[in-house]
Write a protein that holds these residues in place. Sequence first.
Motif, PDB file in Angstrom:
ATOM      1  N   UNK A 452       0.827  -1.207   0.000  1.00 34.92           N
ATOM      2  CA  UNK A 452       0.000   0.000   0.000  1.00 34.92           C
ATOM      3  C   UNK A 452       0.866   1.263   0.000  1.00 34.92           C
ATOM      4  N   UNK A 453       1.890   1.287   0.858  1.00 35.14           N
ATOM      5  CA  UNK A 453       2.729   2.482   0.962  1.00 35.14           C
ATOM      6  C   UNK A 453       3.496   2.737  -0.330  1.00 35.14           C
ATOM      7  N   UNK A 454       4.009   1.672  -0.946  1.00 33.62           N
ATOM      8  CA  UNK A 454       4.937   1.842  -2.062  1.00 33.62           C
ATOM      9  C   UNK A 454       4.293   1.776  -3.444  1.00 33.62           C
ATOM     10  N   UNK A 455       3.041   1.245  -3.523  1.00 36.28           N
ATOM     11  CA  UNK A 455       2.474   1.007  -4.857  1.00 36.28           C
ATOM     12  C   UNK A 455       1.013   1.406  -5.014  1.00 36.28           C
ATOM     13  N   UNK A 456       0.404   1.942  -3.981  1.00 38.58           N
ATOM     14  CA  UNK A 456      -0.991   2.351  -4.131  1.00 38.58           C
ATOM     15  C   UNK A 456      -1.082   3.784  -4.653  1.00 38.58           C
ATOM     16  N   UNK A 457      -2.137   4.047  -5.394  1.00 39.22           N
ATOM     17  CA  UNK A 457      -2.305   5.388  -5.980  1.00 39.22           C
ATOM     18  C   UNK A 457      -2.495   6.461  -4.909  1.00 39.22           C
ATOM     19  N   UNK A 458      -2.985   6.053  -3.716  1.00 36.01           N
ATOM     20  CA  UNK A 458      -3.128   7.020  -2.625  1.00 36.01           C
ATOM     21  C   UNK A 458      -1.795   7.650  -2.247  1.00 36.01           C
ATOM     22  N   UNK A 459      -0.719   6.915  -2.451  1.00 33.64           N
ATOM     23  CA  UNK A 459       0.602   7.380  -2.019  1.00 33.64           C
ATOM     24  C   UNK A 459       1.477   7.821  -3.185  1.00 33.64           C
ATOM     25  N   UNK A 460       0.828   8.193  -4.286  1.00 34.18           N
ATOM     26  CA  UNK A 460       1.533   8.716  -5.462  1.00 34.18           C
ATOM     27  C   UNK A 460       1.308  10.212  -5.578  1.00 34.18           C
ATOM     28  N   UNK A 461       1.505  10.911  -4.450  1.00 39.94           N
ATOM     29  CA  UNK A 461       1.298  12.358  -4.429  1.00 39.94           C
ATOM     30  C   UNK A 461       2.644  13.065  -4.549  1.00 39.94           C
ATOM     31  N   UNK A 462       2.783  13.907  -5.545  1.00 37.79           N
ATOM     32  CA  UNK A 462       4.039  14.637  -5.730  1.00 37.79           C
ATOM     33  C   UNK A 462       4.336  15.471  -4.485  1.00 37.79           C
ATOM     34  N   UNK A 463       5.577  15.395  -4.055  1.00 32.69           N
ATOM     35  CA  UNK A 463       6.003  16.129  -2.872  1.00 32.69           C
ATOM     36  C   UNK A 463       6.088  15.263  -1.637  1.00 32.69           C
ATOM     37  N   UNK A 464       5.329  14.160  -1.613  1.00 30.57           N
ATOM     38  CA  UNK A 464       5.362  13.272  -0.448  1.00 30.57           C
ATOM     39  C   UNK A 464       5.173  11.811  -0.850  1.00 30.57           C
ATOM     40  N   UNK A 465       5.520  11.482  -2.074  1.00 31.82           N
ATOM     41  CA  UNK A 465       5.217  10.154  -2.610  1.00 31.82           C
ATOM     42  C   UNK A 465       6.020   9.061  -1.918  1.00 31.82           C
ATOM     43  N   UNK A 466       5.312   8.046  -1.416  1.00 31.92           N
ATOM     44  CA  UNK A 466       5.957   6.798  -1.043  1.00 31.92           C
ATOM     45  C   UNK A 466       6.060   5.930  -2.285  1.00 31.92           C
ATOM     46  N   UNK A 467       5.068   6.077  -3.140  1.00 34.11           N
ATOM     47  CA  UNK A 467       5.000   5.383  -4.429  1.00 34.11           C
ATOM     48  C   UNK A 467       5.719   6.243  -5.466  1.00 34.11           C
ATOM     49  N   UNK A 468       7.063   6.126  -5.526  1.00 34.80           N
ATOM     50  CA  UNK A 468       7.828   7.004  -6.425  1.00 34.80           C
ATOM     51  C   UNK A 468       7.823   6.501  -7.867  1.00 34.80           C
ATOM     52  N   UNK A 469       7.153   5.367  -8.126  1.00 35.20           N
ATOM     53  CA  UNK A 469       6.875   4.972  -9.509  1.00 35.20           C
ATOM     54  C   UNK A 469       5.629   5.698 -10.008  1.00 35.20           C
ATOM     55  N   UNK A 470       4.900   6.360  -9.089  1.00 36.74           N
ATOM     56  CA  UNK A 470       3.655   7.058  -9.410  1.00 36.74           C
ATOM     57  C   UNK A 470       2.724   6.122 -10.199  1.00 36.74           C
ATOM     58  N   UNK A 471       2.721   4.885  -9.755  1.00 39.67           N
ATOM     59  CA  UNK A 471       1.953   3.802 -10.375  1.00 39.67           C
ATOM     60  C   UNK A 471       0.519   3.855  -9.857  1.00 39.67           C
ATOM     61  N   UNK A 472      -0.438   3.876 -10.781  1.00 43.51           N
ATOM     62  CA  UNK A 472      -1.848   3.978 -10.400  1.00 43.51           C
ATOM     63  C   UNK A 472      -2.648   2.910 -11.129  1.00 43.51           C
ATOM     64  N   UNK A 473      -3.123   1.942 -10.369  1.00 42.59           N
ATOM     65  CA  UNK A 473      -3.928   0.856 -10.909  1.00 42.59           C
ATOM     66  C   UNK A 473      -5.141   0.688 -10.012  1.00 42.59           C
ATOM     67  N   UNK A 474      -6.324   0.928 -10.555  1.00 42.49           N
ATOM     68  CA  UNK A 474      -7.536   0.904  -9.741  1.00 42.49           C
ATOM     69  C   UNK A 474      -7.816  -0.480  -9.154  1.00 42.49           C
ATOM     70  N   UNK A 475      -7.495  -1.531  -9.910  1.00 39.43           N
ATOM     71  CA  UNK A 475      -7.712  -2.879  -9.387  1.00 39.43           C
ATOM     72  C   UNK A 475      -6.805  -3.138  -8.186  1.00 39.43           C
ATOM     73  N   UNK A 476      -5.554  -2.720  -8.298  1.00 38.95           N
ATOM     74  CA  UNK A 476      -4.623  -2.855  -7.174  1.00 38.95           C
ATOM     75  C   UNK A 476      -5.126  -2.062  -5.978  1.00 38.95           C
ATOM     76  N   UNK A 477      -5.576  -0.853  -6.217  1.00 37.18           N
ATOM     77  CA  UNK A 477      -6.094  -0.012  -5.136  1.00 37.18           C
ATOM     78  C   UNK A 477      -7.267  -0.693  -4.421  1.00 37.18           C
ATOM     79  N   UNK A 478      -8.218  -1.188  -5.185  1.00 37.46           N
ATOM     80  CA  UNK A 478      -9.390  -1.826  -4.579  1.00 37.46           C
ATOM     81  C   UNK A 478      -8.993  -3.054  -3.764  1.00 37.46           C
ATOM     82  N   UNK A 479      -8.052  -3.826  -4.281  1.00 44.13           N
ATOM     83  CA  UNK A 479      -7.600  -5.009  -3.547  1.00 44.13           C
ATOM     84  C   UNK A 479      -6.873  -4.621  -2.264  1.00 44.13           C
ATOM     85  N   UNK A 480      -6.041  -3.596  -2.335  1.00 43.04           N
ATOM     86  CA  UNK A 480      -5.300  -3.183  -1.144  1.00 43.04           C
ATOM     87  C   UNK A 480      -6.226  -2.612  -0.075  1.00 43.04           C
ATOM     88  N   UNK A 481      -7.225  -1.866  -0.480  1.00 45.89           N
ATOM     89  CA  UNK A 481      -8.192  -1.356   0.494  1.00 45.89           C
ATOM     90  C   UNK A 481      -9.003  -2.506   1.115  1.00 45.89           C
TER      91      UNK A 481
END
Length: 544
Positions: A452-481
């Motif tokens: 969740x921290x490294x690959x979820x779209x919630x954490x792909x925010x410029x300036x504070x990204x944990x997800x520095x691939x800025x990877x956004x996949x809705x299916x991944x997001x739904x599964x992680x939630x």
Amino acid sequence: MKRKQYVMILALIMSLLLIATGCSSGKDAATQDNGNGGTTAADNSKSNGNKTLVFGRGADSVQLDPSKVTDGESMYVTNQIYDTLVRYKQENTEVKPALATDWQTSDDGKVWTFHLRKAVKFHDGTDFNADAVVYNFKRWTKSADFVYYGYMFGASKDNMKGIISDVEAADDYTVKFTLSEPNAPFLQTLAMPPFGIASPTAIKKYGDNYFKHPVGTGPFIFDSWVKDDKITLHKNKEYFGQVADVDKVIFRVIPDNSARFMELQAGTIDVMDGLNPEDMQKVTDDSNLKIVSRPSMNVAYMAMNTSKKGPMSNKKVRQAINMAIDKKKLMSLYQGIGKEAKNPMPPSLWGYNDDVKDYSYNVEEAKKLLAEAGYGDGFTMNLYTMTNPRPYMPQPKLTAEAIQQMLKDVNIKVNIVENDWDTHLAKTEDGEHDAALMGWTGDNGDPDNFLYVLLDKDNAKKGSAGNIAFYKNDQVHDLLKKGQITMDQNDRTEIYKQVQEIVHNDAPWVPIAYTTPPMAVNKKVMDYVPHPTGSEPFNYIKLK
């Protein structure tokens, strides 16, 4: 004769300059004025009978407000100064009481009640109580600067509270958390160093400069900070837990691994991380030194910035890059302390998907994929790397250079951009890079903390990204939630295995290595147990 006199005079002048410099350098130190006193004696002096532990490391802390940082160098220090409501056991991520003595949760998993330890004081002499806990948690909802709160509790600019709907003091020593939904890793998360409870009085006193004047309840008390040089702490004699055997802890910054090792051999530091793998035998052969290994709970990777228009936004390009990198050759840089990675979480965690088949090293297939993606003639990319060694990547510059040479074989020109550790973090969190070397040491022993921290779209925010691939996949997001609100571990395991399959196919990363980081220690240091999360409190260490 004149030459000798000249040398003597020059030596005298240099000595006076050094004394003056030593006195003036304290002006740049972030020194806490809380009535506890500073340190003025020579750092390594044992003449006063004090037991001093000197810890040598490759980079300085970014800041000492644990709720605002994600780097291990900062957490190493804050883990000594602060306590959390619950803590991990010395050897694993099982939770034990700390500032909270016991707790209960409601049947639906939405209400958590913590009973707090009484008669605990912050280092500034003020009382620890339920109001202090409430103050800290409410503070963390007021700004996106408190990045870990967002990472772990799903906070965003539209919902700064995240999943914690309310936190309230039921009485002086009882705190009640109400969640908007069940959260399986909630208790594990509260044990993470970023959620150390700080003195509300000190936060109000120092304001924006609080990060230089940390005040907690932990086993050590902050004395001073000379940026890019050292941080000094002394033991908390009134600590509610095991009072430290060590009287003083000094964290020294020595960027070069070899220079740090020479200081360990000379006895000017007692512990070092970032040991070059080729120096391990030298430690074994030295009768004064020993190796202790940190349990593996990390991953090193190269993130590709999928948000940038051009090659990195194309899945086939990212898959081709995976095929063009020979991980077996990269492992030679780890010299036995690393194993090839294929997933974004380590095999030491439950939920690891060993059925994922890694991309095989295949230059011709990589070229074919690049051609299909429209990049048969290649392209140029900037690869950002840190200059400082990390537990998951002991030789980042050499790793970047090896990748540069490998990608040259598929007509990809790599420009290496080197920055010191805190600059590297800032630039990658802001998305400046095309690709970047990075890594992660798990915080709480839960797959959510990696995926969740490294690959979820919630954490792909410029300036504070944990997800520095800025990877956004809705299916991944739904599964992680879904994984966060599912309380059965077997069900969560299946969710995380599915996430790893999807991520592998989308290839936002090149997973590089999982490591068992070696640390070199003077044999006078006893009972030092490195923790899998990457840092540990030093109050259990004894010095001969």
